[in-house]
Scaffold this active site. Structure first.
Site: not given
Length: 154
Positions: A62, A72-73, A92, A118, A135
């Protein structure tokens, strides 16, 4: 009598000019819809005899981004997909919902509102509270299987 008619016309104009236009209402509705959870299938493999379901262990690659496109990731940057059990709250809610019924090799884009991400707390030092997240996810394995099973193997 002419004075009353004039006031009626003036009041009617005030009401018309202060009302939002139809286009403004449509824009607001589109913006609201864009802020809700959505899932888009970006790639579907030619065959799919096994789909992810609650209780399966998934391996997912992902990339997570904010509204402005900042990453962010990303598991791709680490070259290691994430493994988790679907539907038991290990990830999540947007993932538990958006990655169900997925085929090995399938790619999806998930738009996740804060209540399925989140929330108000966010993740300290990485994801601000009340963030809308996107995502791009690819299912690599289901329960350790890398390839889709043939129908005769099910």
């Amino acid at each position: 009598m002419a004075r009353v008619s004039t006031w009626i016309v003036v009041l009617a104009l005030i009401v018309l000019l202060s009302s939002p236009s139809v286009d403004a209402v449509k824009r607001k509705d589109r913006k609201k819809k864009a802020r809700e959870f959505s899932m888009t299938v970006d790639y579907l493999p030619p065959s799919c005899n096994l789909k992810s379901k609650n209780g399966d262990t998934l391996s997912i690659h992902y990339t997570g981004t904010f509204d402005d496109g900042r990453v962010f990731d990303s598991s791709y940057h680490r070259n290691v997909p994430i493994d988790f059990t679907l539907g038991v709250g290990q990830v999540i809610k947007g993932w538990d919902v958006g990655l169900a019924d997925m085929c090995i090799g399938e790619k999806r884009t998930l738009d996740i509102p804060p209540d399925m991400g989140y929330g108000a707390m966010g993740v300290p030092r990485s994801i601000p509270g009340n963030s809308f997240l996107k995502f791009e996810a690819e299912l690599i394995k289901i329960n350790g299987l890398i390839e889709d099973l043939k129908e005769s193997e099910l």
